[in-house]
Motif scaffolding. Structure first.
Motif, PDB file in Angstrom:
ATOM      1  N   CYS A  34       0.660  -1.062  -0.205  1.00 21.22           N
ATOM      2  CA  CYS A  34       0.053   0.158  -0.063  1.00 21.22           C
ATOM      3  C   CYS A  34       0.940   0.906   0.021  1.00 21.22           C
ATOM      4  O   CYS A  34       0.253   1.705  -0.869  1.00 21.22           O
ATOM      5  CB  CYS A  34      -1.067   0.040   1.203  1.00 21.22           C
ATOM      6  SG  CYS A  34      -1.948  -1.621   0.490  1.00 21.22           S
ATOM      7  N   LYS A  35       1.830   1.644   1.109  1.00 22.40           N
ATOM      8  CA  LYS A  35       2.507   2.602   0.955  1.00 22.40           C
ATOM      9  C   LYS A  35       3.373   3.138  -0.334  1.00 22.40           C
ATOM     10  O   LYS A  35       3.270   4.024  -1.058  1.00 22.40           O
ATOM     11  CB  LYS A  35       3.875   1.922   1.868  1.00 22.40           C
ATOM     12  CG  LYS A  35       4.380   3.960   1.922  1.00 22.40           C
ATOM     13  CD  LYS A  35       5.323   3.668   3.414  1.00 22.40           C
ATOM     14  CE  LYS A  35       6.414   4.413   3.890  1.00 22.40           C
ATOM     15  NZ  LYS A  35       7.132   4.865   2.993  1.00 22.40           N
ATOM     16  N   ARG A  36       3.971   1.485  -1.535  1.00 27.25           N
ATOM     17  CA  ARG A  36       4.581   1.707  -2.438  1.00 27.25           C
ATOM     18  C   ARG A  36       3.334   2.502  -3.391  1.00 27.25           C
ATOM     19  O   ARG A  36       4.044   3.581  -4.150  1.00 27.25           O
ATOM     20  CB  ARG A  36       5.078   0.767  -2.695  1.00 27.25           C
ATOM     21  CG  ARG A  36       5.992   0.964  -4.119  1.00 27.25           C
ATOM     22  CD  ARG A  36       6.783  -0.473  -4.104  1.00 27.25           C
ATOM     23  NE  ARG A  36       5.943  -1.509  -4.803  1.00 27.25           N
ATOM     24  CZ  ARG A  36       5.792  -2.949  -5.071  1.00 27.25           C
ATOM     25  NH1 ARG A  36       6.373  -3.165  -4.280  1.00 27.25           N
ATOM     26  NH2 ARG A  36       4.512  -3.311  -5.454  1.00 27.25           N
ATOM     27  N   LYS A  37       2.052   1.913  -3.323  1.00 25.08           N
ATOM     28  CA  LYS A  37       1.383   2.680  -4.422  1.00 25.08           C
ATOM     29  C   LYS A  37       1.005   4.304  -3.550  1.00 25.08           C
ATOM     30  O   LYS A  37       0.500   4.868  -5.047  1.00 25.08           O
ATOM     31  CB  LYS A  37      -0.094   2.391  -4.256  1.00 25.08           C
ATOM     32  CG  LYS A  37       0.160   0.499  -4.867  1.00 25.08           C
ATOM     33  CD  LYS A  37      -0.708   0.905  -6.125  1.00 25.08           C
ATOM     34  CE  LYS A  37      -0.260   0.123  -6.831  1.00 25.08           C
ATOM     35  NZ  LYS A  37      -0.060  -0.354  -8.308  1.00 25.08           N
ATOM     36  N   GLN A  40       3.967   5.954  -5.014  1.00 29.97           N
ATOM     37  CA  GLN A  40       3.726   6.268  -6.364  1.00 29.97           C
ATOM     38  C   GLN A  40       3.034   7.300  -6.787  1.00 29.97           C
ATOM     39  O   GLN A  40       3.144   8.638  -7.832  1.00 29.97           O
ATOM     40  CB  GLN A  40       3.551   5.009  -6.162  1.00 29.97           C
ATOM     41  CG  GLN A  40       4.374   4.574  -7.742  1.00 29.97           C
ATOM     42  CD  GLN A  40       3.734   2.732  -7.690  1.00 29.97           C
ATOM     43  OE1 GLN A  40       2.958   2.892  -8.411  1.00 29.97           O
ATOM     44  NE2 GLN A  40       5.407   1.917  -8.077  1.00 29.97           N
ATOM     45  N   SER A  41       1.792   7.140  -6.436  1.00 32.49           N
ATOM     46  CA  SER A  41       0.867   8.651  -6.497  1.00 32.49           C
ATOM     47  C   SER A  41       1.024  10.007  -5.518  1.00 32.49           C
ATOM     48  O   SER A  41       0.474  11.320  -6.494  1.00 32.49           O
ATOM     49  CB  SER A  41      -0.473   7.981  -6.035  1.00 32.49           C
ATOM     50  OG  SER A  41      -0.459   8.155  -4.632  1.00 32.49           O
ATOM     51  N   GLU A  42       1.578  10.066  -4.767  1.00 37.55           N
ATOM     52  CA  GLU A  42       2.284  11.257  -4.595  1.00 37.55           C
ATOM     53  C   GLU A  42       3.034  11.631  -4.493  1.00 37.55           C
ATOM     54  O   GLU A  42       3.153  13.293  -5.316  1.00 37.55           O
ATOM     55  CB  GLU A  42       2.999  11.179  -2.686  1.00 37.55           C
ATOM     56  CG  GLU A  42       1.354  10.800  -1.584  1.00 37.55           C
ATOM     57  CD  GLU A  42       2.257  10.862  -0.408  1.00 37.55           C
ATOM     58  OE1 GLU A  42       4.017  10.675  -0.630  1.00 37.55           O
ATOM     59  OE2 GLU A  42       1.691  10.793   0.801  1.00 37.55           O
ATOM     60  N   ARG A  44       3.498  11.563  -8.256  1.00 38.32           N
ATOM     61  CA  ARG A  44       2.726  12.269  -9.660  1.00 38.32           C
ATOM     62  C   ARG A  44       2.639  13.200  -9.222  1.00 38.32           C
ATOM     63  O   ARG A  44       3.094  13.944 -10.038  1.00 38.32           O
ATOM     64  CB  ARG A  44       2.046  10.580  -9.429  1.00 38.32           C
ATOM     65  CG  ARG A  44       1.882  10.634 -10.996  1.00 38.32           C
ATOM     66  CD  ARG A  44       1.139  10.213 -11.621  1.00 38.32           C
ATOM     67  NE  ARG A  44       1.431   8.380 -11.462  1.00 38.32           N
ATOM     68  CZ  ARG A  44       0.623   7.524 -10.509  1.00 38.32           C
ATOM     69  NH1 ARG A  44      -0.824   7.710 -10.708  1.00 38.32           N
ATOM     70  NH2 ARG A  44       0.850   6.363  -9.800  1.00 38.32           N
ATOM     71  N   GLU A  45       2.028  13.572  -8.041  1.00 41.68           N
ATOM     72  CA  GLU A  45       0.687  14.549  -7.875  1.00 41.68           C
ATOM     73  C   GLU A  45       1.596  15.819  -7.489  1.00 41.68           C
ATOM     74  O   GLU A  45       1.674  16.583  -8.293  1.00 41.68           O
ATOM     75  CB  GLU A  45       0.281  13.928  -6.174  1.00 41.68           C
ATOM     76  CG  GLU A  45      -1.088  15.085  -6.691  1.00 41.68           C
ATOM     77  CD  GLU A  45      -1.633  14.315  -4.432  1.00 41.68           C
ATOM     78  OE1 GLU A  45      -1.636  15.339  -4.255  1.00 41.68           O
ATOM     79  OE2 GLU A  45      -1.786  13.418  -4.555  1.00 41.68           O
ATOM     80  N   ARG A  46       3.228  14.992  -7.144  1.00 36.45           N
ATOM     81  CA  ARG A  46       4.247  16.062  -7.127  1.00 36.45           C
ATOM     82  C   ARG A  46       4.502  16.979  -8.184  1.00 36.45           C
ATOM     83  O   ARG A  46       4.684  17.287  -8.550  1.00 36.45           O
ATOM     84  CB  ARG A  46       5.451  15.462  -5.850  1.00 36.45           C
ATOM     85  CG  ARG A  46       6.138  16.499  -5.598  1.00 36.45           C
ATOM     86  CD  ARG A  46       7.180  16.232  -4.208  1.00 36.45           C
ATOM     87  NE  ARG A  46       6.779  15.008  -3.406  1.00 36.45           N
ATOM     88  CZ  ARG A  46       7.117  13.835  -3.050  1.00 36.45           C
ATOM     89  NH1 ARG A  46       8.321  14.078  -3.968  1.00 36.45           N
ATOM     90  NH2 ARG A  46       6.204  13.446  -2.303  1.00 36.45           N
ATOM     91  N   LEU A  47       4.981  15.537  -9.245  1.00 32.15           N
ATOM     92  CA  LEU A  47       5.609  16.668 -10.562  1.00 32.15           C
ATOM     93  C   LEU A  47       4.567  17.113 -11.091  1.00 32.15           C
ATOM     94  O   LEU A  47       4.570  17.576 -11.653  1.00 32.15           O
ATOM     95  CB  LEU A  47       5.669  14.805 -11.391  1.00 32.15           C
ATOM     96  CG  LEU A  47       7.132  14.560 -11.183  1.00 32.15           C
ATOM     97  CD1 LEU A  47       7.350  13.036 -11.844  1.00 32.15           C
ATOM     98  CD2 LEU A  47       8.201  14.983 -11.451  1.00 32.15           C
ATOM     99  N   THR A  48       2.792  16.771 -11.274  1.00 33.54           N
ATOM    100  CA  THR A  48       2.154  17.645 -11.875  1.00 33.54           C
ATOM    101  C   THR A  48       1.784  18.979 -11.048  1.00 33.54           C
ATOM    102  O   THR A  48       2.171  19.829 -11.310  1.00 33.54           O
ATOM    103  CB  THR A  48       0.356  17.075 -11.401  1.00 33.54           C
ATOM    104  OG1 THR A  48       0.468  15.678 -10.982  1.00 33.54           O
ATOM    105  CG2 THR A  48       0.115  16.714 -12.356  1.00 33.54           C
ATOM    106  N   THR A  49       2.399  19.044  -9.689  1.00 36.44           N
ATOM    107  CA  THR A  49       2.226  20.377  -8.915  1.00 36.44           C
ATOM    108  C   THR A  49       3.249  20.872  -9.489  1.00 36.44           C
ATOM    109  O   THR A  49       2.892  22.035  -9.818  1.00 36.44           O
ATOM    110  CB  THR A  49       2.173  20.413  -7.517  1.00 36.44           C
ATOM    111  OG1 THR A  49       2.189  19.044  -6.700  1.00 36.44           O
ATOM    112  CG2 THR A  49       2.128  21.308  -6.929  1.00 36.44           C
TER     113      THR A  49
END
Ligand code: ADP
Ligand code: K
Ligand code: MG
Length: 473
Positions: A34-37, A40-42, A44-49
Motif C-alpha cells: 500500500c505504501k508503495r502505491k 507512487q501517487s504522491e 506523481r502528484e508532486r510532479l504535476t504540481t
C-alpha cells in the motif's frame, strides 16, 4: 455488446486485485504494498504540481512583453463616453495588460531565493497568480459587447479578491525565511517590486470596476424617472449629480466605491481630492486605534494649503497616511508616558505647480542615531525588540492575517475600519511599504530626525498634469 464486455473486464480485474491482496502472507507485506502505491501517487502528484509552476509557454511569452503603464491623465480622458464605449475600451486594455503584469509578478516570484520561494505562503501567492493568469485564456478575443464585459468583470473582481491577503502572505513568508538571506538590499528590491506590481494591478482593477459602478449609477439616476430633472438641473447647476449622490453617502469622502459620485470621480481618480480631508479621515481612524491601545491620543494640527483641491488617486494615500500617523502617534504617546499632556502631531500641506508635500511632525523623541535608515527595512520594528508587539501570539492566527488584509490596501481603511488597521504597529511593514507605494507613484518618502525632540516625515508626490508626466499606474 462492447459495453457489457467492458464491464466484465473491469469486474475480472477487481476480483484479481482482491485475490492479490488476500494472498499477502503478512500484514506488513500488505502495508509495504500500500505504501508503495501511495508513494507512487504522491510523487506523481508532486510532479504535476511542480510542472504547474514551470511549464507554461504562455506565461513565458507574457513575461517578455513590456508593461504599459497608464498616466492618470489618459485614464481620466479614456474614462468617459456617452454610450459606455469607455467600459469596453477599459476592459480590452485590461484583457491585454493584466496577464502581462501577472506574468511579471510570476517572474519576480521565480527569481526569489529557493528558501523563500519554497515557503508555503509564497507558494500560495505563486499558485494564485498562475491560476488567475490562466483564467484570462477565455478572453483571448476582443470584448465587443457590454454583455461579455459583465463576465469579464467577474474575473477582475475575483482577481481583487485573490489579491486581498497577498501583503499578509508576503509578510509571513519573508518573516520565517529572511534570516537565511544575508543581503537586506536583496529582500528589499524583491519586496518593493512585488508590492508595487500588486499595487498597480489593484489600482487598474479597482479603476475598471469603479467605472462600471459609476455608469450604473448614471443608469439608476436615469431610470428613476428623473431623467428630465437631471437634464434641467444640469443646465442650471453642474453639481446636481454630485449633490444628489452625496446626500446618500454623507460626508464620507474616502475612495470608497460605495460613495463614488459621477461628477467628482472618474474611476478611482477623485477630481477634487482634498489633502486636508485625507488627513482628517486618517486621523480619525488612528486616534481610535491609539485610544484603544494606550487610552490616550495626541491631537492633530493641520496647516498650510488646507483648502487645496486637485485631481488625485486617494487609494494609495489612504494606506500611507494612516501608517505615518500611527508611527507619530505611537512615538508621541510612548515618549510622553509620564507627562500630563501630549504634544500635538502637526501635518503641513504644501501644494505648488509640480507636486504636493505632506510634512508629518511629531515630538516623539526622533529616530535614534543607531537606527537611521533601518526603519525602512521590511520587518524592522522596535516593537519586536521591546517584546511589546501587541499581536505577538496572534501573529500566526488568522486574526493577524485579517488585519493585514484590510490594512493591506488603503481603500479598505474607511470601509472596514472596525477590523482593518486594527494594529498600531509591530509588523515593521508600514514605512517600507509606504515608501514603495510613494516611489511607484513617482514620489518620495523621507525623514529628518531631531534626536531628543522628534521627527519630520516628508511625503512628496507629483501632480498629474505636469510635463513630463511622472505618475503612471
Ligand atoms: P512598525 O510601526 O510596525 O514598527 P514601521 O515600518 O511603521 O513599522 O516603523 C519602523 C520603526 O521605525 C518603528 O518601530 C519605530 O521604531 C520607528 N519609527 C517610525 N516612525 C517613527 C516616529 N515618528 N518617531 C520615532 N520612531 C519612529
Ligand atoms: K520597518
Ligand atoms: Mg508603523
Amino acid at each position: 455488446s462492447t459495453h457489457n464486455y467492458h464491464n466484465d473486464e473491469i469486474l475480472k480485474q477487481i476480483v484479481k486485485k482482491k485475490q492479490q491482496h488476500l494472498n499477502y502472507s503478512s500484514m506488513a507485506e500488505h502495508q509495504t504494498y500500500c505504501k508503495r502505491k501511495t508513494d507512487q501517487s504522491e510523487s506523481r502528484e508532486r510532479l504535476t504540481t511542480i510542472s504547474y509552476f514551470y511549464s507554461d509557454p504562455e506565461i513565458d511569452k507574457a513575461t517578455d512583453k513590456p508593461v504599459t503603464r497608464l498616466s492618470p491623465m489618459s485614464m481620466m480622458y479614456m474614462g468617459v463616453s456617452d454610450n459606455n464605449s469607455h467600459l469596453l475600451r477599459s476592459a480590452n486594455y485590461l484583457r491585454n495588460e493584466l496577464p502581462i503584469r501577472l506574468a511579471h509578478m510570476i517572474k519576480e516570484l521565480r527569481n526569489l531565493p529557493f528558501i523563500v520561494a519554497c515557503h508555503p505562503s509564497i507558494l500560495e501567492i505563486h499558485e494564485r497568480c498562475i491560476k488567475t493568469f490562466r483564467q484570462f485564456d477565455q478572453y483571448d478575443k476582443e470584448i465587443k459587447t457590454l454583455e461579455s464585459e459583465k463576465g469579464f468583470n467577474n474575473l477582475v473582481f475575483n482577481m481583487l479578491e485573490m489579491n486581498k491577503d497577498i501583503l499578509a502572505l508576503l509578510c509571513d513568508g519573508f518573516k520565517d525565511t529572511r534570516r537565511y538571506i544575508s543581503s537586506e538590499g536583496y529582500i528589499k528590491t524583491h519586496l518593493n517590486k512585488i508590492l508595487s506590481t500588486r499595487l498597480g494591478l489593484r489600482l487598474l482593477c479597482e479603476h475598471h470596476l469603479a467605472l462600471n459602478k459609476q455608469s450604473n449609477l448614471n443608469k439608476i439616476l436615469l431610470s428613476n424617472d428623473i431623467f428630465e430633472k437631471v437634464e434641467v438641473k444640469r443646465a442650471n447647476n453642474d453639481n446636481f449629480t454630485s449633490t444628489y449622490l452625496s446626500s446618500n453617502s454623507g460626508d464620507n469622502t474616502n475612495g470608497n466605491l460605495s460613495n463614488v459620485r459621477d461628477d467628482e470621480w472618474v474611476g478611482i481618480i477623485h477630481q477634487k481630492f482634498s489633502p486636508k480631508k485625507l488627513i482628517d479621515n486618517s486621523a480619525k481612524l488612528v486616534t481610535r486605534l491609539c485610544m484603544e491601545k494606550y487610552g490616550v491620543a495626541p491631537k492633530i494640527k493641520i496647516d498650510g494649503h488646507i483648502n487645496s483641491q486637485f485631481p488625485y488617486l486617494p487609494m494609495p494615500l489612504e494606506y500611507i497616511m494612516p501608517e505615518l500617523l500611527k508611527n507619530s502617534f505611537r512615538a508621541t504617546t510612548e515618549n510622553h508616558r509620564n507627562s500630563s499632556s501630549l504634544p500635538d502631531v502637526c501635518v503641513t500641506i504644501a501644494v505648488n505647480d509640480r507636486d504636493f508635500i505632506f510634512r508629518i511632525r511629531d515630538r516623539g523623541g526622533g529616530i535614534p542615531h543607531a537606527l537611521g535608515d533601518k526603519i525602512f527595512d521590511y520587518h524592522f520594528s522596535t516593537a519586536n525588540e521591546n517584546k511589546e508587539k501587541e499581536v505577538d501570539d496572534k501573529m500566526n492566527s488568522n486574526f493577524s492575517l485579517d488585519c493585514l488584509n484590510t490594512s493591506g490596501f488603503g481603500m479598505m481603511c474607511s470601509a472596514s475600519a472596525s477590523q482593518g488597521l486594527a494594529v498600531m504597529h509591530g509588523y515593521g511593514f508600514g514605512l517600507p511599504t509606504s515608501k514603495a507605494y510613494a516611489e511607484y507613484l513617482g514620489g518620495t518618502l523621507s525623514f529628518q530626525s531631531m534626536q531628543g525632540i522628534g521627527s519630520d516625515f516628508y511625503l512628496r508626490l507629483s501632480l498629474f498634469d505636469i510635463e513630463p508626466e511622472v505618475v503612471r499606474i
